[in-house]
Scaffold this motif. Structure first.
Motif, PDB file in Angstrom:
ATOM      1  N   TYR A 102      -4.551  -2.594  -4.884  1.00 48.14           N
ATOM      2  CA  TYR A 102      -3.691  -2.465  -5.680  1.00 48.14           C
ATOM      3  C   TYR A 102      -2.852  -3.422  -5.301  1.00 48.14           C
ATOM      4  O   TYR A 102      -2.711  -4.255  -4.656  1.00 48.14           O
ATOM      5  CB  TYR A 102      -2.361  -1.182  -4.659  1.00 48.14           C
ATOM      6  N   GLN A 132       1.070  -4.634  -5.731  1.00 45.68           N
ATOM      7  CA  GLN A 132       2.548  -4.051  -6.138  1.00 45.68           C
ATOM      8  C   GLN A 132       3.610  -5.001  -6.239  1.00 45.68           C
ATOM      9  O   GLN A 132       3.374  -6.076  -5.434  1.00 45.68           O
ATOM     10  CB  GLN A 132       2.752  -4.065  -4.877  1.00 45.68           C
ATOM     11  N   TYR A 190       4.072  10.410  -2.295  1.00 41.69           N
ATOM     12  CA  TYR A 190       3.852   9.642  -0.865  1.00 41.69           C
ATOM     13  C   TYR A 190       5.253   8.696  -0.262  1.00 41.69           C
ATOM     14  O   TYR A 190       5.879   8.349  -1.131  1.00 41.69           O
ATOM     15  CB  TYR A 190       2.689   7.556  -1.342  1.00 41.69           C
ATOM     16  N   PHE A 249      -2.759  -4.256  -1.597  1.00 45.51           N
ATOM     17  CA  PHE A 249      -2.857  -2.781  -1.134  1.00 45.51           C
ATOM     18  C   PHE A 249      -4.540  -2.202  -1.168  1.00 45.51           C
ATOM     19  O   PHE A 249      -4.591  -2.220  -2.550  1.00 45.51           O
ATOM     20  CB  PHE A 249      -2.097  -1.857  -1.586  1.00 45.51           C
ATOM     21  N   GLN A 259      -5.490   9.278  -0.861  1.00 43.39           N
ATOM     22  CA  GLN A 259      -5.541   7.900  -0.659  1.00 43.39           C
ATOM     23  C   GLN A 259      -5.043   7.465   0.978  1.00 43.39           C
ATOM     24  O   GLN A 259      -4.031   8.065   1.071  1.00 43.39           O
ATOM     25  CB  GLN A 259      -5.272   6.776  -1.153  1.00 43.39           C
ATOM     26  N   GLY A 295       1.484   0.202   3.945  1.00 42.87           N
ATOM     27  CA  GLY A 295       1.399   0.510   2.521  1.00 42.87           C
ATOM     28  C   GLY A 295       1.866   2.602   2.817  1.00 42.87           C
ATOM     29  O   GLY A 295       2.222   3.062   3.337  1.00 42.87           O
ATOM     30  N   PRO A 296       1.592   3.153   1.538  1.00 44.53           N
ATOM     31  CA  PRO A 296       2.315   3.833   1.519  1.00 44.53           C
ATOM     32  C   PRO A 296       1.102   5.166   2.424  1.00 44.53           C
ATOM     33  O   PRO A 296       0.399   5.003   2.419  1.00 44.53           O
ATOM     34  CB  PRO A 296       2.235   4.726   0.320  1.00 44.53           C
ATOM     35  N   PHE A 313      -4.180   4.229   2.714  1.00 44.41           N
ATOM     36  CA  PHE A 313      -3.581   2.832   2.279  1.00 44.41           C
ATOM     37  C   PHE A 313      -3.925   1.779   3.761  1.00 44.41           C
ATOM     38  O   PHE A 313      -3.159   2.201   4.572  1.00 44.41           O
ATOM     39  CB  PHE A 313      -2.027   2.607   1.841  1.00 44.41           C
ATOM     40  N   GLY A 314      -4.412   0.461   3.484  1.00 46.40           N
ATOM     41  CA  GLY A 314      -4.095  -0.254   4.691  1.00 46.40           C
ATOM     42  C   GLY A 314      -2.829  -0.873   4.699  1.00 46.40           C
ATOM     43  O   GLY A 314      -1.852  -0.998   3.926  1.00 46.40           O
ATOM     44  N   PRO A 315      -2.465  -1.966   5.585  1.00 46.35           N
ATOM     45  CA  PRO A 315      -1.092  -2.735   5.524  1.00 46.35           C
ATOM     46  C   PRO A 315      -0.424  -3.373   4.634  1.00 46.35           C
ATOM     47  O   PRO A 315       0.827  -3.633   4.362  1.00 46.35           O
ATOM     48  CB  PRO A 315      -1.267  -3.183   6.843  1.00 46.35           C
ATOM     49  N   ARG A 324      -3.504 -11.272   6.980  1.00 47.43           N
ATOM     50  CA  ARG A 324      -1.676  -9.883   6.329  1.00 47.43           C
ATOM     51  C   ARG A 324      -0.460 -10.783   5.857  1.00 47.43           C
ATOM     52  O   ARG A 324       0.221 -10.296   4.472  1.00 47.43           O
ATOM     53  CB  ARG A 324      -1.493 -10.121   7.574  1.00 47.43           C
TER      54      ARG A 324
END
Lengths: 113, 114
Positions: free
Chosen positions: A35, A37, B36, A90, A102, B43-44, A104-106, A9
């Motif tokens: 991705y 960010q 989103y 992500f 989609q 996450g989104p 998403f993971g954390p 993480r």
């Protein structure tokens, strides 16, 4: 139900080191995405995969390598980390491409010193 | 090249009011658009999808519109609550219109004050 997980993480590394970020999903989704960010840029696609052994570049692939030997795993490797790769990463998965959601993971917060 | 624009300034509103967030796109015509929600450190999470032939889509207190003439999608939250505070991202597909890879806007942060 685990869904989609990322590890680690949090990661701090030094310039020039190799780093691998892991992503695992339990849904058997065909598609997986990475991705990054950053403030001022939003989410940008690095690489994506349509199935095991099928990967393709996204918007910002330079400096990254991916592989997908199993449907459920999609690791992202920074071969020689640079400070500009400090970011939040992500992973996401979806059943298909077209209109599918989609998931998403954390996220993994990576700092390159 | 294609461009997705969301208001980068945070939107502050009072609880109970309607929040309206804007997503503008240029240089192409997406066949659909997703919205989103992203909370800090997470996450989104997918909220809604609207297709080009749908003018409006609703889900509980959420409403999305899609104006292909104006090249704009509006995202409304009615009777807003402090729990609605988050960043909202619009995500049309990458050109040529239906490849399925998404392009994410930078997001608009909504703050709902009690």
């Amino acid at each position: 139900d685990a869904g989609i997980t990322q590890s680690p993480r949090y990661k701090i590394t030094e310039t020039g080191r190799q780093v691998t970020l892991m992503c695992h999903q339990t849904w058997s989704h065909s598609y997986m995405f990475w991705y990054r960010q950053d403030l001022g840029h939003g989410l940008r696609l690095i690489y994506y995969s349509a199935a095991a052994d099928i990967t393709d570049k996204g918007e910002v692939p330079d400096g990254y390598v991916v592989s997908r030997s199993k449907t459920e795993n999609f690791p992202l490797t920074l071969e020689s980390a640079t400070r500009s790769q400090t970011s939040v990463y992500f992973c996401a998965s979806s059943r298909g491409l077209a209109t599918d959601t989609q998931y998403f993971g954390p996220g993994t917060r990576l700092t390159v010193l | 090249s294609q461009k997705i624009e969301q208001n980068s300034e945070a939107l502050n509103i009072q609880e109970g009011k309607t929040a309206t967030l804007t997503c503008n796109y240029t240089n192409y015509s997406p066949a659909y658009l997703q919205w989103y929600r992203q909370d800090p450190g997470r996450g989104p999470v997918f909220l809604l999808l609207i297709r080009e032939n749908e003018k409006e889509k609703r889900k509980e207190r959420l409403k999305v519109t899609f104006d292909t003439t104006l090249k704009q999608s509006l995202f409304h939250i009615t009777a807003s609550q402090p729990a609605d505070s988050a960043t909202y991202l619009c995500a049309p597909p990458a050109p040529p219109g239906n490849t399925g890879k998404l392009i994410f806007g930078q997001g608009t942060t909504l703050q709902v004050k009690p």
